[in-house]
Design an enzyme around this catalytic site. Structure first.
Site, PDB file in Angstrom:
ATOM      1  N   HIS A 195      49.530  32.224  45.993  1.00  0.00           N
ATOM      2  CA  HIS A 195      49.605  33.658  46.290  1.00  0.00           C
ATOM      3  C   HIS A 195      48.341  34.384  45.825  1.00  0.00           C
ATOM      4  CE1 HIS A 195      51.650  37.753  46.012  1.00  0.00           C
ATOM      5  NE2 HIS A 195      51.896  37.356  47.244  1.00  0.00           N
ATOM      6  N   LYS A 197      44.559  35.939  45.618  1.00  0.00           N
ATOM      7  CA  LYS A 197      43.580  36.539  46.518  1.00  0.00           C
ATOM      8  C   LYS A 197      42.266  36.557  45.754  1.00  0.00           C
ATOM      9  CE  LYS A 197      47.643  38.259  48.038  1.00  0.00           C
ATOM     10  NZ  LYS A 197      48.925  38.024  47.385  1.00  0.00           N
ATOM     11  N   ASP A 202      28.345  33.181  45.084  1.00  0.00           N
ATOM     12  CA  ASP A 202      27.195  32.694  44.302  1.00  0.00           C
ATOM     13  C   ASP A 202      27.495  32.547  42.809  1.00  0.00           C
ATOM     14  OD1 ASP A 202      25.589  32.438  46.521  1.00  0.00           O
ATOM     15  OD2 ASP A 202      24.688  34.424  46.329  1.00  0.00           O
ATOM     16  N   HIS A 380      51.640  47.659  48.333  1.00  0.00           N
ATOM     17  CA  HIS A 380      51.403  46.231  48.128  1.00  0.00           C
ATOM     18  C   HIS A 380      50.615  45.961  46.849  1.00  0.00           C
ATOM     19  CE1 HIS A 380      50.054  42.067  49.311  1.00  0.00           C
ATOM     20  NE2 HIS A 380      51.304  42.041  49.697  1.00  0.00           N
ATOM     21  N   LYS A 382      49.659  45.494  42.837  1.00  0.00           N
ATOM     22  CA  LYS A 382      50.289  44.863  41.671  1.00  0.00           C
ATOM     23  C   LYS A 382      49.400  45.173  40.462  1.00  0.00           C
ATOM     24  CE  LYS A 382      50.525  41.734  45.370  1.00  0.00           C
ATOM     25  NZ  LYS A 382      51.672  42.198  46.029  1.00  0.00           N
ATOM     26  N   ASP A 387      49.460  52.025  27.467  1.00  0.00           N
ATOM     27  CA  ASP A 387      48.828  52.788  26.379  1.00  0.00           C
ATOM     28  C   ASP A 387      47.409  53.227  26.726  1.00  0.00           C
ATOM     29  OD1 ASP A 387      51.116  52.643  24.849  1.00  0.00           O
ATOM     30  OD2 ASP A 387      50.436  50.924  23.668  1.00  0.00           O
TER      31      ASP A 387
END
Length: 462
Positions: A195, A197, A202, A380, A382, A387
């Site tokens: 999952h 991404k 380089d 979508h 996450k 704090d």
């Protein structure tokens, strides 16, 4: 996750239910409630791990407002995850698809030696074709291009799309093939998905977050929009990514290399994947890559941060189906006076996950947790900021699937400067969200309650 891939999840989930025994998450409550006074986290720099004396000096310079408790908490996080902090980085927060895609394409266009791309979804749509064309052009120009794509996330994508890239010389790996006949030695674990991404160019710049290579990100969401769209068809998905430069990029690169090798594929082609690191900024960060059956690094870090929160917990989660331990940690934080606010989807691409998450609203609201639902745009992202000084961006949802069954990657950034950026983003999302009150929630229609009850039985697999 897009609509096409979601349509494939249910039969696979049911199959996995029959094939797999339920695994469980570790008990983070066993971690000491109070970090050891005076404990210091280890810090890596461009020349490796710093001595304790140099680490103290660097923390004093780069994290000057950190309290002894916060430094001790960072040491405790290292103890439970086994991952040290990395100093000398630059972190650029990216909002929504258009901004992220532009930065990623700019980095790819500037590549001189190698490009490593890891993604759950790589769609054959105008945006996906644009990325494919750019990657093919770089491969033909002599840049080594390697791609890992998830075989479930791309289940609806014609193989011809990937074969065109392969024919141009790009090295591709389909993670955990759905067809067991395509495996090369490893056991068939169709429920374990990639999952992540991740884009590394380089060995000097890395991107991660929630954004897939998909046309759903071709438009901007409501975020910081001057003219508010009135129809969902005019709005892109709301998501967050991060661009990282500096010594931490090597940690992203190692994650990619390990994942490639773990699939028992051909060796990666020769390239300069690990150039000499250089100081790019002043950010302290921790790169956490978790895998099924591993050490649950991201789950531990999330729960520990929630347990140690003193003032605020601000979470944004696309798919919110928390385990019992996370629910109890959030409730406990609210009851001890921490302001706990969560932005969740008001509309979703997955009805089953949407209703399963609702099953926890009542007890969270009753404990004092504030819940907001983002309207119009599909959420979508996450992310979390706790704090105002502990922030994370990555691919991990607050659900059992992400913590237990998926390969995920999150970056944690420490410090007030980046925390303030994350707080501003969170406040922007609140402006486009509707608060759900306990009274309002308990007055919801009976039909919704039935859907939540039915979906809750699937919690473990969602």
């Amino acid at each position: 996750m897009n609509t096409t891939s979601v349509a494939h999840w249910l039969p696979i989930t049911l199959m996995c239910w029959a094939l797999c025994a339920c695994a469980s998450l570790p008990d983070v409550s066993a971690v000491p409630a109070t970090p050891t006074a005076g404990a210091m986290p280890s810090v890596s720099g461009v020349h490796g791990v710093l001595s304790e004396e140099r680490a103290r000096a660097l923390l004093a310079r780069r994290w000057p407002k950190a309290t002894l408790d916060q430094k001790a908490q960072a040491a405790l996080e290292e103890a439970v995850t086994g991952v040290p902090l990395i100093a000398g980085n630059k972190a650029t927060l990216l909002f929504d698809g258009p901004q992220t895609m532009a930065e990623m394409q700019k980095a790819i266009a500037a590549a001189r030696n190698n490009i490593n791309l890891e993604t759950y979804i790589f769609d054959q749509d105008p945006l996906g074709l644009q990325f494919a064309d750019l990657l093919i052009a770089k491969q033909r120009a002599g840049v080594t291009v390697n791609i890992i794509y998830d075989s479930v996330g791309t289940l609806g994508v014609p193989q011809e799309f990937f074969e065109r890239m392969r024919a141009a010389g790009i090295h591709l790996l389909a993670f955990n093939p759905v067809n067991p006949a395509k495996l090369r030695g490893e056991a068939w674990k169709v429920n374990s998905r990639d999952h992540r991404k991740l884009l590394i160019v380089d060995g000097r710049v890395a991107f991660t977050g929630g954004i897939n290579i998909s046309g759903t990100y071709a438009k901007s969401s409501l975020f910081r929009s001057k003219s508010k769209p009135t129809e969902a068809s005019q709005v892109g998905w709301r998501d967050t990514h991060i661009k990282v430069e500096g010594p931490a990029v090597a940690a992203f690169q190692w994650s990619f290399v390990r994942h490639w090798a773990g699939q028992d594929q051909d060796d990666l082609p020769e390239a300069d994947y690990f150039p000499q690191p250089v100081i790019a900024g002043d950010k302290l960060m921790r790169v956490l890559a978790s895998d099924p059956g591993g050490q649950f690094e991201i789950f531990k870090a999330y729960n520990l941060a929630i347990q140690q929160a003193k003032k605020t917990i601000h979470l944004t989660s696309a798919y919110f189906v928390p385990d019992r331990q996370t629910v109890e940690a959030l409730k406990a934080a609210a009851r001890r006076g921490v302001e706990v606010s969560i932005v969740l989807p008001g509309v979703s691409d997955s009805g089953l996950v949407f209703h399963a998450g609702h099953a926890f609203y009542d007890e969270l609201l009753a404990a004092g947790v504030k819940i907001f639902q983002l309207k119009l745009a599909v959420l979508h992202a996450k992310t979390a900021v706790i704090d105002g000084v502990w922030a994370t961006v990555g691919s991990t949802n607050i659900d059992t699937r992400s913590f237990l069954h998926n390969s995920e990657l999150n970056v944690i950034v420490l410090g007030e400067a980046f925390g303030s950026e994350m707080e501003r983003a969170f406040q922007e999302d609140l402006r486009d969200s509707e608060r759900i009150t306990l009274e309002q929630w308990r007055d919801r229609p009976l039909g919704n309650r039935v859907k939540e009850w039915a979906a809750r039985f699937m919690n473990y697999w969602l």
